[in-house]
Design a protein around this motif. Structure first.
Motif: not given
Length: 143
Positions: A25-37
């Motif tokens: 959950w803490a690593d979600r900021h490393a996802l691409p923009r679409f994945g994070y959104w």
């Protein structure tokens, strides 16, 4: 005087399920923009839309809920109306907005993936070409 227990011989124990989920959950900021959104804002909107659909499915029937969501049936034609109106508004405004957001993110990612050069590099090259005064090419016809 007692000493602290020695660590196990194989090293520290592997992280538990809770720690692994917390780290992901803490690593979600490393996802691409679409994945994070999709994980942050999209999940909330989709869950709300799904909850409205399920609530209406139980209260007015699944076929009526689908018809109200897609705009085939007016929310005024079903009973109870108090739950059909939010579903109708969701189908009219939120679902197209979600589809547009998803399409926008996917198209943006594809465009960015196909950029071969940075814009600043292209502009620098164009400036260099514009500054170099080139002599006109010799004409082919001689006298």
């Amino acid at each position: 005087m007692s000493s602290a227990p020695a660590p196990p011989p194989g090293g520290p124990p592997p992280p538990g399920r809770r720690q692994r989920l917390r780290a992901r959950w803490a690593d979600r900021h490393a996802l691409p923009r679409f994945g994070y959104w999709l994980l942050s804002r999209g999940a909330v909107v989709l869950t709300t839309c799904g909850a409205l659909y399920v609530l209406n499915g139980f209260l007015i029937g699944w076929a009526n809920a689908y018809n109200v969501l897609t705009g085939i049936t007016s929310p005024e034609a079903v009973r109870p109306q108090w739950c059909a109106w939010p579903l109708s508004l969701t189908g009219w405004a939120a679902i197209p907005a979600i589809i547009g957001a998803v399409a926008g993110y996917v198209i943006t990612e594809q465009i960015q993936a196909h950029h071969a050069r940075e814009l600043s590099d292209v502009l620098d090259e164009l400036r260099r070409l514009a500054e170099q005064p080139g002599s006109p090419p010799p004409s082919g016809g001689g006298s």
